[in-house]
Design a protein around this motif. Structure first.
Motif, PDB file in Angstrom:
ATOM      1  N   PHE A 219     -10.871 -14.496  18.032  1.00 43.81           N
ATOM      2  CA  PHE A 219     -10.349 -15.929  18.482  1.00 43.81           C
ATOM      3  C   PHE A 219      -9.073 -15.837  19.020  1.00 43.81           C
ATOM      4  CE2 PHE A 219     -13.144 -16.580  15.057  1.00 43.81           C
ATOM      5  CZ  PHE A 219     -14.243 -17.581  15.549  1.00 43.81           C
ATOM      6  N   GLN A 220      -8.071 -14.489  18.953  1.00 39.96           N
ATOM      7  CA  GLN A 220      -6.866 -14.533  19.552  1.00 39.96           C
ATOM      8  C   GLN A 220      -6.625 -12.996  19.531  1.00 39.96           C
ATOM      9  OE1 GLN A 220      -5.012 -17.252  16.828  1.00 39.96           O
ATOM     10  NE2 GLN A 220      -3.815 -15.635  16.003  1.00 39.96           N
ATOM     11  N   GLU A 221      -5.540 -12.782  20.100  1.00 38.60           N
ATOM     12  CA  GLU A 221      -4.912 -11.429  20.025  1.00 38.60           C
ATOM     13  C   GLU A 221      -4.359 -11.079  18.840  1.00 38.60           C
ATOM     14  OE1 GLU A 221      -5.728  -8.549  22.226  1.00 38.60           O
ATOM     15  OE2 GLU A 221      -7.111  -9.815  23.142  1.00 38.60           O
ATOM     16  N   SER A 222      -4.409  -9.748  18.040  1.00 34.68           N
ATOM     17  CA  SER A 222      -3.836  -9.626  17.100  1.00 34.68           C
ATOM     18  C   SER A 222      -2.198  -9.637  17.366  1.00 34.68           C
ATOM     19  CB  SER A 222      -4.219  -8.325  16.413  1.00 34.68           C
ATOM     20  OG  SER A 222      -5.579  -8.292  16.003  1.00 34.68           O
ATOM     21  N   SER A 223      -1.578  -9.784  15.848  1.00 33.75           N
ATOM     22  CA  SER A 223       0.014  -9.506  16.223  1.00 33.75           C
ATOM     23  C   SER A 223       0.443  -8.215  16.084  1.00 33.75           C
ATOM     24  CB  SER A 223       0.823 -10.511  14.886  1.00 33.75           C
ATOM     25  OG  SER A 223       0.338  -9.680  13.678  1.00 33.75           O
ATOM     26  N   PHE A 224      -0.337  -7.109  16.051  1.00 32.33           N
ATOM     27  CA  PHE A 224      -0.099  -5.898  16.126  1.00 32.33           C
ATOM     28  C   PHE A 224      -1.125  -5.091  16.883  1.00 32.33           C
ATOM     29  CE2 PHE A 224      -2.601  -7.048  12.263  1.00 32.33           C
ATOM     30  CZ  PHE A 224      -3.743  -6.114  12.564  1.00 32.33           C
ATOM     31  N   THR A 225      -0.586  -4.061  17.293  1.00 29.15           N
ATOM     32  CA  THR A 225      -1.527  -3.179  18.226  1.00 29.15           C
ATOM     33  C   THR A 225      -2.198  -2.185  17.180  1.00 29.15           C
ATOM     34  OG1 THR A 225       0.246  -1.326  18.508  1.00 29.15           O
ATOM     35  CG2 THR A 225       0.133  -3.133  20.190  1.00 29.15           C
ATOM     36  N   GLY A 226      -3.235  -1.587  17.987  1.00 32.53           N
ATOM     37  CA  GLY A 226      -3.808  -0.312  17.266  1.00 32.53           C
ATOM     38  C   GLY A 226      -3.151   0.698  16.653  1.00 32.53           C
ATOM     39  N   ALA A 227      -2.061   1.163  17.649  1.00 32.41           N
ATOM     40  CA  ALA A 227      -0.937   2.234  17.235  1.00 32.41           C
ATOM     41  C   ALA A 227      -0.189   1.753  16.091  1.00 32.41           C
ATOM     42  CB  ALA A 227      -0.352   2.516  18.744  1.00 32.41           C
TER      43      ALA A 227
ATOM     44  N   ALA B 210       1.229   2.306  10.559  1.00 33.45           N
ATOM     45  CA  ALA B 210       1.766   1.664   9.332  1.00 33.45           C
ATOM     46  C   ALA B 210       0.630   2.197   8.214  1.00 33.45           C
ATOM     47  CB  ALA B 210       1.304   0.285   9.315  1.00 33.45           C
ATOM     48  N   MET B 211      -0.506   2.760   8.482  1.00 32.12           N
ATOM     49  CA  MET B 211      -1.299   3.442   7.562  1.00 32.12           C
ATOM     50  C   MET B 211      -0.935   4.851   7.077  1.00 32.12           C
ATOM     51  SD  MET B 211      -3.991   1.287   6.297  1.00 32.12           S
ATOM     52  CE  MET B 211      -2.783   0.082   6.399  1.00 32.12           C
ATOM     53  N   ALA B 212      -0.392   5.644   8.124  1.00 31.09           N
ATOM     54  CA  ALA B 212       0.027   6.757   7.992  1.00 31.09           C
ATOM     55  C   ALA B 212       1.360   6.792   7.081  1.00 31.09           C
ATOM     56  CB  ALA B 212       0.420   7.558   9.374  1.00 31.09           C
ATOM     57  N   ALA B 213       2.481   5.883   7.276  1.00 31.07           N
ATOM     58  CA  ALA B 213       3.527   5.657   6.717  1.00 31.07           C
ATOM     59  C   ALA B 213       3.349   5.361   5.366  1.00 31.07           C
ATOM     60  CB  ALA B 213       4.430   4.670   7.416  1.00 31.07           C
ATOM     61  N   ALA B 214       2.359   4.620   5.091  1.00 29.17           N
ATOM     62  CA  ALA B 214       1.937   4.287   3.494  1.00 29.17           C
ATOM     63  C   ALA B 214       1.187   5.408   2.939  1.00 29.17           C
ATOM     64  CB  ALA B 214       1.032   2.949   3.516  1.00 29.17           C
TER      65      ALA B 214
ATOM     66  N   PHE C 239       0.863  -1.182   0.005  1.00 28.02           N
ATOM     67  CA  PHE C 239      -0.107  -0.023   0.157  1.00 28.02           C
ATOM     68  C   PHE C 239       0.752   1.330   0.037  1.00 28.02           C
ATOM     69  CE2 PHE C 239      -2.842  -3.150   2.421  1.00 28.02           C
ATOM     70  CZ  PHE C 239      -3.398  -3.370   1.273  1.00 28.02           C
ATOM     71  N   ALA C 240       2.040   1.242   0.634  1.00 21.81           N
ATOM     72  CA  ALA C 240       2.807   2.340   0.750  1.00 21.81           C
ATOM     73  C   ALA C 240       3.510   2.592  -0.905  1.00 21.81           C
ATOM     74  CB  ALA C 240       4.078   2.051   1.476  1.00 21.81           C
ATOM     75  N   ASP C 241       3.535   1.563  -1.552  1.00 21.60           N
ATOM     76  CA  ASP C 241       4.167   1.590  -2.930  1.00 21.60           C
ATOM     77  C   ASP C 241       3.120   1.882  -3.883  1.00 21.60           C
ATOM     78  OD1 ASP C 241       6.745   0.866  -1.899  1.00 21.60           O
ATOM     79  OD2 ASP C 241       6.729  -1.019  -2.497  1.00 21.60           O
ATOM     80  N   ALA C 242       1.904   1.810  -3.708  1.00 19.89           N
ATOM     81  CA  ALA C 242       0.852   1.791  -4.542  1.00 19.89           C
ATOM     82  C   ALA C 242       0.929   3.389  -4.945  1.00 19.89           C
ATOM     83  CB  ALA C 242      -0.535   1.396  -3.864  1.00 19.89           C
ATOM     84  N   ARG C 243       0.331   3.753  -6.156  1.00 25.23           N
ATOM     85  CA  ARG C 243       0.158   5.067  -6.565  1.00 25.23           C
ATOM     86  C   ARG C 243      -1.333   5.303  -6.843  1.00 25.23           C
ATOM     87  NH1 ARG C 243       3.949   5.404  -4.235  1.00 25.23           N
ATOM     88  NH2 ARG C 243       6.101   5.515  -4.853  1.00 25.23           N
TER      89      ARG C 243
END
Length: 376
Positions: free
Chosen positions: A222-230, A235-239, A200-204
């Motif tokens: 069913f389980q905790e995510s491997s990443f946090t909300g922060a 990641a979205m901001a960086a992309a 998504f970062a590379d997408a134009r």
């Protein structure tokens, strides 16, 4: 989000019923029938062991074994009903059916063929193009919107296919790239999270990239995510992807305004979200793209001023008969495809990935591309 009874108790009850049905059918298998008179203990015991083995293989509600056992059971039930009909008819029809059914061996062959087809259909990434017109102004009279929805990174679309997705997006050359939720879920590994963030970062996209949350992106089913909300937000901001949650933004497309409205997910926020009319006061001269993970409140969106509504969530049912049941009981206002809602057009994606099972028999694994053109 769902109660323990729905997530775990109901599947266990279902597994017990499946085991009973399979056991009764396994007793008819030719490899066991010959033991009936000579070795009755083995005749009753071996099918029981096989049924227990199938249940053990299907113990994970999100495992492929669950689907395999369900399909095998469904085929057996259909075969039992067909056998009953042919026995009532008698004669040649009954003899032919008994030969074809082969004591239940046919059910295993049909199940294998179904599973192979479902895997192939799940992995085949398609592009579905919709061509629409509008009376409103668009930059150069045209606008191309590409939608990625329900990727569920880590299942059908895993890190090994990130490059494939990146190449598809680049070839489509979107003016707007929209991610309509469930891009990740609680089972997404860190490597898949990183791989698709890079995609998504590379997408134009000439006029911007936008994201709305689905019920799984930050959910804990069913389980905790491997990443946090922060980490997700960072990641979205960086992309360069803008997150919209019950918010409307207007972008300038070569001097022509375009409005994008992103909703909070109806299920994740437990229906507590702003009303559509609070986001927009009604139709105006600005083309308005409305993003909502679940196809709900379509009429309200149209009344608020939406021209095009893009949704996901349903996966078009993904596995038959889920889609049929969803349509019969109207779980969603639109299960898949395109629908005219007043003056607005609503489109529901079948999902760019699959949820839970790397299998699909309903809908398509797809990117949605909307080609808009201003009417002369």
């Amino acid at each position: 989000m769902y109660s323990h009874f729905i997530q775990f108790t109901i599947p266990r009850i279902g597994q017990g019923l499946v085991g009973l049905l399979l056991y009764l059918n396994f007793l008819q298998l030719p490899c066991f029938v010959w033991l009936r008179d000579s070795l009755p203990l083995l005749f009753w015991g071996l099918p029981l062991l096989l049924a227990v083995g199938v249940l053990y293989f299907a113990r994970n509600p999100l495992g492929v074994g669950m689907v395999w056992a369900g399909v095998l059971t469904g085929v057996y039930v259909a075969g039992d009903l067909a056998g009953l009909v042919f026995r009532l008819l008698g004669g040649t029809a009954d003899r032919v059916w008994r030969t074809v059914w082969a004591g239940g061996l046919l059910a295993w062959a049909v199940t294998l063929a179904w599973m192979l087809f479902a895997r192939w259909r799940a992995d085949k990434l398609c592009t579905t193009t919709y061509r629409l017109t509008t009376k409103k102004r668009l930059p150069g009279g045209r606008l191309r919107i590409v939608q990625v929805s329900d990727l569920h990174a880590g299942s059908t679309m895993h890190a090994g296919r990130a490059r494939e997705l990146a190449e598809r997006l680049a070839a489509l050359e979107p003016d707007l790239l929209v991610l309509t939720g469930d891009i990740y879920d609680e089972t997404t590994p860190r490597r898949d999270f990183a791989a698709f963030n890079q995609v998504f970062a590379d997408a134009r996209a000439r006029y911007g990239k936008f994201f709305i949350y689905g019920n799984h992106d930050l959910g804990h089913f069913f389980q905790e995510s491997s990443f946090t909300g922060a980490e997700f937000s960072a990641a979205m901001a960086a992309a360069g992807v803008q997150i919209l949650a019950d918010r409307a933004v207007t972008v300038s497309a070569d001097g022509i305004p375009l409005r994008i409205v992103g909703r909070r997910d109806w299920l994740f926020c437990r229906q507590r979200r702003r009303a559509a009319k609070e986001l927009l006061g009604g139709p105006d001269g600005v083309f308005t793209l409305w993003l909502d993970h679940e196809p709900r409140e379509l009429r309200q969106a149209e009344a608020a001023g939406a021209d095009l509504i893009l949704c996901g969530h349903t996966h078009a049912g993904q596995l038959w008969p889920v889609g049929l049941v969803a349509r019969l009981f109207r779980f969603n206002e639109l299960n898949y495809g395109r629908k005219q809602v007043g003056r607005a057009t609503a489109i529901v994606s079948g999902g760019t990935g699959t949820w839970g099972y790397r299998l699909r028999t309903e809908g398509r694994t797809e990117l949605v591309c909307v080609e808009l053109q201003t009417e002369p």
